[in-house]
Design a protein around this motif. Sequence first.
Motif, PDB file in Angstrom:
ATOM      1  N   MET A  28       0.899  -1.388  -0.114  1.00  0.00           N
ATOM      2  CA  MET A  28       0.068   0.049  -0.112  1.00  0.00           C
ATOM      3  C   MET A  28       0.979   1.208  -0.163  1.00  0.00           C
ATOM      4  O   MET A  28       2.130   1.120   0.471  1.00  0.00           O
ATOM      5  N   THR A  29       0.532   2.143  -0.713  1.00  0.00           N
ATOM      6  CA  THR A  29       1.181   3.583  -0.748  1.00  0.00           C
ATOM      7  C   THR A  29       0.212   4.393   0.048  1.00  0.00           C
ATOM      8  O   THR A  29      -0.866   4.865  -0.486  1.00  0.00           O
ATOM      9  N   ILE A  30       0.768   5.324   0.889  1.00  0.00           N
ATOM     10  CA  ILE A  30      -0.168   6.388   1.467  1.00  0.00           C
ATOM     11  C   ILE A  30       0.449   7.643   1.473  1.00  0.00           C
ATOM     12  O   ILE A  30       1.516   7.850   1.561  1.00  0.00           O
ATOM     13  N   LEU A  63      -3.942   1.119  -3.091  1.00  0.00           N
ATOM     14  CA  LEU A  63      -3.527  -0.118  -3.369  1.00  0.00           C
ATOM     15  C   LEU A  63      -3.923  -0.832  -4.660  1.00  0.00           C
ATOM     16  O   LEU A  63      -4.793  -0.590  -5.197  1.00  0.00           O
ATOM     17  N   VAL A  64      -2.938  -1.526  -5.302  1.00  0.00           N
ATOM     18  CA  VAL A  64      -3.152  -2.228  -6.587  1.00  0.00           C
ATOM     19  C   VAL A  64      -3.495  -3.537  -6.263  1.00  0.00           C
ATOM     20  O   VAL A  64      -2.645  -4.120  -5.506  1.00  0.00           O
ATOM     21  N   VAL A  65      -4.491  -4.038  -6.455  1.00  0.00           N
ATOM     22  CA  VAL A  65      -4.959  -5.377  -6.061  1.00  0.00           C
ATOM     23  C   VAL A  65      -5.551  -6.281  -7.559  1.00  0.00           C
ATOM     24  O   VAL A  65      -5.791  -5.218  -8.389  1.00  0.00           O
ATOM     25  N   VAL A 100       4.688  -3.271 -12.564  1.00  0.00           N
ATOM     26  CA  VAL A 100       5.976  -3.980 -12.609  1.00  0.00           C
ATOM     27  C   VAL A 100       6.577  -3.905 -11.276  1.00  0.00           C
ATOM     28  O   VAL A 100       6.687  -2.804 -10.597  1.00  0.00           O
ATOM     29  N   ARG A 101       7.271  -5.099 -10.641  1.00  0.00           N
ATOM     30  CA  ARG A 101       7.962  -4.938  -9.412  1.00  0.00           C
ATOM     31  C   ARG A 101       9.614  -4.557  -9.797  1.00  0.00           C
ATOM     32  O   ARG A 101      10.206  -5.494 -10.546  1.00  0.00           O
ATOM     33  N   ILE A 102       9.894  -3.545  -9.428  1.00  0.00           N
ATOM     34  CA  ILE A 102      11.367  -3.125  -9.966  1.00  0.00           C
ATOM     35  C   ILE A 102      12.447  -4.039  -9.515  1.00  0.00           C
ATOM     36  O   ILE A 102      13.130  -4.467 -10.552  1.00  0.00           O
ATOM     37  N   ARG A 103      12.180  -4.551  -8.287  1.00  0.00           N
ATOM     38  CA  ARG A 103      13.471  -5.463  -7.969  1.00  0.00           C
ATOM     39  C   ARG A 103      13.744  -6.886  -8.818  1.00  0.00           C
ATOM     40  O   ARG A 103      14.726  -7.009  -9.164  1.00  0.00           O
ATOM     41  N   THR A 104      12.520  -7.339  -9.322  1.00  0.00           N
ATOM     42  CA  THR A 104      12.639  -8.578  -9.897  1.00  0.00           C
ATOM     43  C   THR A 104      12.253  -8.463 -11.253  1.00  0.00           C
ATOM     44  O   THR A 104      12.409  -9.348 -12.096  1.00  0.00           O
TER      45      THR A 104
ATOM     46  N   GLY B  37       4.839  -2.525   2.656  1.00  0.00           N
ATOM     47  CA  GLY B  37       4.978  -3.600   1.808  1.00  0.00           C
ATOM     48  C   GLY B  37       6.013  -4.594   2.546  1.00  0.00           C
ATOM     49  O   GLY B  37       5.939  -4.985   3.547  1.00  0.00           O
ATOM     50  N   ARG B  38       6.512  -5.241   1.486  1.00  0.00           N
ATOM     51  CA  ARG B  38       7.468  -6.434   1.997  1.00  0.00           C
ATOM     52  C   ARG B  38       8.614  -5.717   2.803  1.00  0.00           C
ATOM     53  O   ARG B  38       9.302  -6.482   3.364  1.00  0.00           O
ATOM     54  N   GLN B  39       9.013  -4.787   2.351  1.00  0.00           N
ATOM     55  CA  GLN B  39      10.321  -4.135   3.258  1.00  0.00           C
ATOM     56  C   GLN B  39       9.903  -3.649   4.414  1.00  0.00           C
ATOM     57  O   GLN B  39       9.000  -3.098   4.705  1.00  0.00           O
ATOM     58  N   LYS B  40      10.886  -4.147   5.264  1.00  0.00           N
ATOM     59  CA  LYS B  40      10.661  -3.815   6.772  1.00  0.00           C
ATOM     60  C   LYS B  40      10.827  -2.393   7.134  1.00  0.00           C
ATOM     61  O   LYS B  40      11.492  -1.743   6.727  1.00  0.00           O
ATOM     62  N   VAL B  86      14.763  -6.104  -1.281  1.00  0.00           N
ATOM     63  CA  VAL B  86      13.428  -5.825  -1.190  1.00  0.00           C
ATOM     64  C   VAL B  86      13.230  -4.185  -0.915  1.00  0.00           C
ATOM     65  O   VAL B  86      14.132  -3.657  -0.242  1.00  0.00           O
ATOM     66  N   GLY B  87      11.961  -3.656  -1.443  1.00  0.00           N
ATOM     67  CA  GLY B  87      11.722  -2.346  -1.327  1.00  0.00           C
ATOM     68  C   GLY B  87      12.118  -1.687  -2.456  1.00  0.00           C
ATOM     69  O   GLY B  87      11.943  -0.248  -2.288  1.00  0.00           O
ATOM     70  N   ASP B  88      12.726  -2.101  -3.484  1.00  0.00           N
ATOM     71  CA  ASP B  88      13.165  -1.246  -4.461  1.00  0.00           C
ATOM     72  C   ASP B  88      11.901  -0.146  -5.243  1.00  0.00           C
ATOM     73  O   ASP B  88      11.919   0.589  -5.811  1.00  0.00           O
TER      74      ASP B  88
HETATM   75  N1  LIG Z   1      -0.051  -3.560  -3.881  1.00  0.00           N
HETATM   76  C1  LIG Z   1       0.360  -2.090  -3.806  1.00  0.00           C
HETATM   77  N2  LIG Z   1      -0.305  -1.149  -4.007  1.00  0.00           N
HETATM   78  C2  LIG Z   1       0.268   0.018  -4.009  1.00  0.00           C
HETATM   79  N3  LIG Z   1       1.595   0.395  -3.716  1.00  0.00           N
HETATM   80  C3  LIG Z   1       2.200  -1.013  -3.257  1.00  0.00           C
HETATM   81  C4  LIG Z   1       1.716  -2.056  -3.370  1.00  0.00           C
HETATM   82  N4  LIG Z   1       2.762  -3.092  -2.800  1.00  0.00           N
HETATM   83  C5  LIG Z   1       3.891  -2.248  -2.506  1.00  0.00           C
HETATM   84  N5  LIG Z   1       3.595  -0.993  -2.885  1.00  0.00           N
HETATM   85  C6  LIG Z   1       4.515   0.192  -2.784  1.00  0.00           C
HETATM   86  O1  LIG Z   1       5.569  -0.418  -3.146  1.00  0.00           O
HETATM   87  C7  LIG Z   1       6.710  -0.125  -2.253  1.00  0.00           C
HETATM   88  C8  LIG Z   1       7.740  -1.414  -2.454  1.00  0.00           C
HETATM   89  O2  LIG Z   1       7.217  -2.284  -2.106  1.00  0.00           O
HETATM   90  P1  LIG Z   1       7.785  -3.814  -1.203  1.00  0.00           P
HETATM   91  O3  LIG Z   1       6.906  -5.017  -1.305  1.00  0.00           O
HETATM   92  O4  LIG Z   1       8.290  -3.192   0.105  1.00  0.00           O
HETATM   93  O5  LIG Z   1       9.040  -4.154  -2.060  1.00  0.00           O
HETATM   94  P2  LIG Z   1       9.196  -4.795  -3.480  1.00  0.00           P
HETATM   95  O6  LIG Z   1       8.407  -4.092  -4.486  1.00  0.00           O
HETATM   96  O7  LIG Z   1      10.735  -4.872  -3.693  1.00  0.00           O
HETATM   97  O8  LIG Z   1       8.870  -6.563  -3.239  1.00  0.00           O
HETATM   98  C9  LIG Z   1       5.861  -0.039  -0.853  1.00  0.00           C
HETATM   99  O9  LIG Z   1       6.599   0.383   0.221  1.00  0.00           O
HETATM  100  C10 LIG Z   1       4.833   0.576  -1.168  1.00  0.00           C
HETATM  101  O10 LIG Z   1       4.812   1.902  -1.268  1.00  0.00           O
END
Ligand SMILES: Nc1ncnc2c1ncn2[C@@H]1O[C@H](COP(=O)(O)OP(=O)(O)O)[C@@H](O)[C@H]1O
Lengths: 112, 112, 112, 432, 432, 432
Positions: A28-30, A63-65, A100-104, B37-40, B86-88
């Motif tokens: 989630m992003t706030i 939240l993206v779901v 897109v998840r940047i990390r992976t 998110g996943r990042q602590k 994690v957290g990119d």
């Molecule tokens: N489902 C989601 N909807 C909106 N924002 C998200 C969502 N998941 C993650 N984020 C944003 O992306 C950031 C990184 O996500 P995170 O899960 O910590 O790491 P990663 O993307 O590397 O797995 C979060 O701090 C949050 O701001």
Amino acid sequence: MKMVTAIIKPFKLDDVRAALSELGVAGMTISEVKGFGRQKGHTELYRGAEYVIDFVPKLKLELVVSEDRVDQVVEAIIENTRSGKVGDGKIFITSVDQVVRIRTGETDEDAI
Amino acid sequence: MKMVTAIIKPFKLDDVRAALSELGVAGMTISEVKGFGRQKGHTELYRGAEYVIDFVPKLKLELVVSEDRVDQVVEAIIENTRSGKVGDGKIFITSVDQVVRIRTGETDEDAI
Amino acid sequence: MKMVTAIIKPFKLDDVRAALSELGVAGMTISEVKGFGRQKGHTELYRGAEYVIDFVPKLKLELVVSEDRVDQVVEAIIENTRSGKVGDGKIFITSVDQVVRIRTGETDEDAI
Amino acid sequence: MKSTRLITLLGLLATPFSVLAGNEGLSGANTAWILTATALVLFMTIPGLSLFYAGLVRAKNVLSVLMQCFSLTCLMSLLWLIIGYSLAFADGNDWVGGLSKVMFAGIGEDTLSGDIPETLFATFQMTFAVITPALMVGAFAERMKFSAMLIFSAIWMLVVYAPVTHWVWGGGWLANLGLLDFAGGTVVHITAGAGALVAALVIGNRKGFPGTPMLPHNLTLTVTGAGMLWVGWFGFNAGSALAANGDAAMAMLVTHISASAGALTWMTVEWVRFGKPSVLGIVTGMVAGLGTITPASGFVGPAGALVIGISAGIVCFYMTQLIKRKFKIDDSLDVFPVHGVGGILGTLLAGVFASTELGLFSGQGFLKEEITSIGQQLSVQATGVAATFVYTAVVTFVILKIIDAVLGLRVEEETEISGLDLAEHEERGYSL
Amino acid sequence: MKSTRLITLLGLLATPFSVLAGNEGLSGANTAWILTATALVLFMTIPGLSLFYAGLVRAKNVLSVLMQCFSLTCLMSLLWLIIGYSLAFADGNDWVGGLSKVMFAGIGEDTLSGDIPETLFATFQMTFAVITPALMVGAFAERMKFSAMLIFSAIWMLVVYAPVTHWVWGGGWLANLGLLDFAGGTVVHITAGAGALVAALVIGNRKGFPGTPMLPHNLTLTVTGAGMLWVGWFGFNAGSALAANGDAAMAMLVTHISASAGALTWMTVEWVRFGKPSVLGIVTGMVAGLGTITPASGFVGPAGALVIGISAGIVCFYMTQLIKRKFKIDDSLDVFPVHGVGGILGTLLAGVFASTELGLFSGQGFLKEEITSIGQQLSVQATGVAATFVYTAVVTFVILKIIDAVLGLRVEEETEISGLDLAEHEERGYSL
Amino acid sequence: MKSTRLITLLGLLATPFSVLAGNEGLSGANTAWILTATALVLFMTIPGLSLFYAGLVRAKNVLSVLMQCFSLTCLMSLLWLIIGYSLAFADGNDWVGGLSKVMFAGIGEDTLSGDIPETLFATFQMTFAVITPALMVGAFAERMKFSAMLIFSAIWMLVVYAPVTHWVWGGGWLANLGLLDFAGGTVVHITAGAGALVAALVIGNRKGFPGTPMLPHNLTLTVTGAGMLWVGWFGFNAGSALAANGDAAMAMLVTHISASAGALTWMTVEWVRFGKPSVLGIVTGMVAGLGTITPASGFVGPAGALVIGISAGIVCFYMTQLIKRKFKIDDSLDVFPVHGVGGILGTLLAGVFASTELGLFSGQGFLKEEITSIGQQLSVQATGVAATFVYTAVVTFVILKIIDAVLGLRVEEETEISGLDLAEHEERGYSL
Ligand SMILES: Nc1ncnc2c1ncn2[C@@H]1O[C@H](COP(=O)(O)OP(=O)(O)O)[C@@H](O)[C@H]1O
Ligand SMILES: Nc1ncnc2c1ncn2[C@@H]1O[C@H](COP(=O)(O)OP(=O)(O)O)[C@@H](O)[C@H]1O
Ligand SMILES: Nc1ncnc2c1ncn2[C@@H]1O[C@H](COP(=O)(O)OP(=O)(O)O)[C@@H](O)[C@H]1O
């Protein structure tokens, strides 16, 4: 996938987060935002004069779901923010073309 | 046109901006947000007790670009923010119906 | 329904709000953002050196309105923010699938 | 020479009411220093303590804390003029002063107290009457009604603070027993600490405590306030010598040493236990060191002060844990474990390190001739501690219960959520 | 009369250790002023300098700076008690004091130093021993390990600060040469400045320097701290007269004039060069003016102070440019160009404007009878500057290299990026 | 004894120029206190008043206010040295001092003014010359050009402040009339207030005033500054006794009482009218109480001070309403209704409560032997008020009109919108 955007009262955040966690929605992003709407702002005193400040501090949750979870998520948010008083907030649902998840580099459902 | 929304680690901003500039993408709107998110998060000490703060400060970049540039832009962002940890962050792509440049009234591609 | 997102110069807010009120559009959510674009930032002095700060403080207005009001709203925003100088801002229009008013559970047009 | 000092001290502290005409008998030097010390002690409350506390609450309550400290400064000052000073320092019985000095009656520009103007002595003491209730603000921060707070503090100052001051410094029964309290270990810190503990219990925990972390919103304010408290405390302790002499200088030195030792000790305990030294930790240890040295400051030497400061850092750290984590009492800004416990510890240790027979750790000796051993002095000190604590706790409890019944002590839940600044004062701390 | 003052000064500054019984010989007036001055100098560090520096770093490091200044205050105070004062002021040789005053041995309430209590003199000097290492914090801000910082500063105070103090004020070789350093141009500002420069070089630049702008995060803190520094400096310079007399008053006046002139000069240079006068510029010029007048403050008159302040504004401005822009040395908060250069400049100019033969620009004369010309005095001043600078630089370098080898001086890169507050202290400055 | 005091006061205030050799005749005690008082009054401006004002403007202008106060501190100090002091205090005629003390000519370390060093008297007075123009900054905040502000203030200090000071304290015509102005009700507060009112009128309202609310951006700064002002005011008023004696002590007491009473009164009026007591309200009432007691502080007793404080709270509250809400004059931070009106009220009430015939409310008596009734004294006071007000208003108007014609007083509209910090100083207050 859908973006669920909820405008809520700030002090409800903890409850919402707890409920979403139970649903397995952790990401989630706030943002802190100022809301204008039916809910009245407050007055402020300033050296013998009162001013009406018409915005109300709110939180915007994004939240993206995946589509099939939208209803659950909306339900959970409503349950934990509804007090029945003006200003409880709004939820907007919009479509997301791609995630897109940047990390992976994973995309879409895998990336949430 | 598409809106590219990227959630990134704050200290990567300069690199991303440099890369986007090279692509000729100069326009962008940025907000400071809190990410869950996943990042602590981190712990904080407070008079002999430790508390876990579970959000992470992030930047949200919003760029409206023409459809044909989306991939380039996404690529550039990924390249400059990926650390593999994690957290990119995430990138979301959504559709934009219309864009207007207020100054000139130009619309859509011309307005970006 | 549509989401009208406007990036404007902060000091124009009061005029925009007045105009929107007249149109009967009272609901709106506002964030403070940093804009990058054609408009130059400013320089800052720091102990005998000058630095260029390239962002510009902007406000982001988000309004969900029914489709038939979009033009009116866009018009009103433009009228009250256009100075003809670089940096007046942008308006983006995107589609909203669904709107919920948390307090009542009303949806879509009724919820705005 | 020791006996000279004893006599001076007794003369100054216990019965400071000789009246002389003109400037005869006035010490300009002592007056100069106490004028300064008065400014320093006022500085401790505004802005010192105010900022220290204000930084520790959440942003939505920052002004409420500043407002409470500021309004107490004003209200206590007027009450002190009107009647408080008389109850504390006018001739009376063992328990309370009389009414002969109501509205500072009979105190003109030329009236002396010892060798300084009595107006000055009374103003100096006024700043003590200001800070003591202000210290309690930390206990009930973020939830007490402003109106109830004012009424509570006003009554408390008159029925708790003023009489206890009379006991110890106004020629009352603890003075006669030979209690060592140089600058307010019992009078200020134990009364404020005990009052704080009872107030926290009666008013109840903040909504969400202890589950939700309620972290400081602006530690730069707190550290600023901490520095001001330290500097101001020089006026508090070295000013309590009521003279610009070797006593005052030694009081300043030991104050400084105990503050330093308390601060470093708290920091070290934290570093060992949590792996990190925190800035809030170090400044809290400083306050503990200062509160603890206060009663002892005119009686001990620098090595004694070192031990006192180190003890303060350790004991107050663990008491903070105990009260908040174990007993889950929301004494929100830890007034009791820091000031109350510090005051108790310091009052007891004053009875030890005042002794002239501890070699390097010796102090300046006991006040009363009949007292010749540490044991004897300690039992006087313990009596003072116990009496002050019990009296304060009971009376505070009664006052609060009455106010609660009549007016209510606590703001509405909604006000607590939205913050006291907007709801009670219609203002916001920041709009950046 | 001049010779009376000379003798008094020498008596007070260089060998302040006559011991008298009782209050005989004690000047209450001087004691009153030095009690105050001690509070003022402490105020310079906490919160003055702390806030000045804290505002200049980025928000993520604000607490680390406050923590460094605060912990140094505590640690240096204890070290001064334990051994520092003895190394500086006990009888010793030309180079360093002996151990006879370890733990303030033999210093009771009635021991005098000149005509004030020796505890007071020692506490006043303690506040100088506190601020000197704290000044260096600006050089390595935002990247030095907290633990390494503590160890470095502790050693540095004992092997650099205390001996140099002995040279100049403790009856050492520079005192014997007749060096004019009223309040610490060499002792405080040159040692801190040289130490800062070496530290910046050894620790290396902040990540991103000089490309990325690293702008102050909260100039309201910096300006607040600046005001406090100015006010506190009255205690520093006018307190160094160790008396409440015409010397002190003149020192206060010239301090004020130099601060004003330095500030306006820096502002003007900026205005001319960049078209805008900045608030950071004006307060930096103020610090330059104050640092520069420090060694001269007891020796010059107001017209001399005006020239000294103006020179400070110009020279320190250009040195800041030189060090940071030209040599790209990341002395982060410009400690060397402001304090070090100011100290050097002021020590030299003291040798000029102390002269009684400059008409309107005359001062109070040189200290040593053998010295009769500006040239002679200047060569003494230059000797003092050079010796202090070289000794400090070399020893600082050695200490830092050893600590670097054993423990490491610098935080991890990741810590530097995320900020020292969270990583080193687990706290955040603001949550508004 | 009264007559002794009279003579001392007259001696000290009106003709402080006896020159003695050596330290003969010097009072160390008085010197100690005035050294301290000087530091306290400087502290009122930097950082006290600066923060008080800075918190009240919008975030985009915070540095501009800090910069204005700081640069005025520097500039007024130099001007005072160069010529201001001479115009105010050198022998001259009824209207203005001569040029014999330009550049403090003839004032050495040993020159006395009364029984303190003249350098000290002149430096103490310098801090008054600093704060007076700084007070006016509140009137034209957020829109005046920095360059115009500097030039205006410089001229104003020389042609308004210095002569009026001569009238009242330098042996001029108001001194001869027997005007009671202990610490600057006419000299400081009426001149600043009248200047502020005229400046607000000439420069015009801020864009958007009075429609748009322009709320304080950081009340923590304002409350911090308020506390500093209160503490510093002890130096201002009790320092104006120029001695550490019963006069000073009484001045401190009445200052404190009036501040407390003014604060609580303003708070109460607000509470009654709006249902909420605000922190800005209480601190504004404090400033009103302090400004109002200033001229009276050496002449009245505590009961008189109570009445003065209460009057200040009520009158200044309603005047603030009147000026801003009714007349819609954008004296932005309410300098005239608080300081100007307070100064007028206090100067008049000094003529009442100085009387020794008011029982509990009696003061220390009038200064001039010929004056025997309140009525007589009041007419002198009214003359002083009227003359100071009219002279200041007219001259201020002329200066501003000339500067406006030559240079322009006001920043461009665009600058006003974007904020003065960036446009005038290329800096931002915060980047958190
Ligand atoms: N489902 C989601 N909807 C909106 N924002 C998200 C969502 N998941 C993650 N984020 C944003 O992306 C950031 C990184 O996500 P995170 O899960 O910590 O790491 P990663 O993307 O590397 O797995 C979060 O701090 C949050 O701001
Ligand atoms: N049309 C809208 N577009 C965007 N945000 C809106 C809109 N209407 C309301 N909001 C947001 O929702 C919040 C709550 O709306 P409000 O009208 O006060 O209460 P309610 O939803 O209970 O009727 C507002 O503060 C604002 O942030
Ligand atoms: N492509 C874009 N995507 C998102 N926001 C943009 C984009 N281009 C500009 N903006 C936003 O619009 C603001 C104004 O744009 P700018 O190019 O400076 O002026 P103009 O629109 O007048 O040409 C920018 O500060 C930025 O916040």
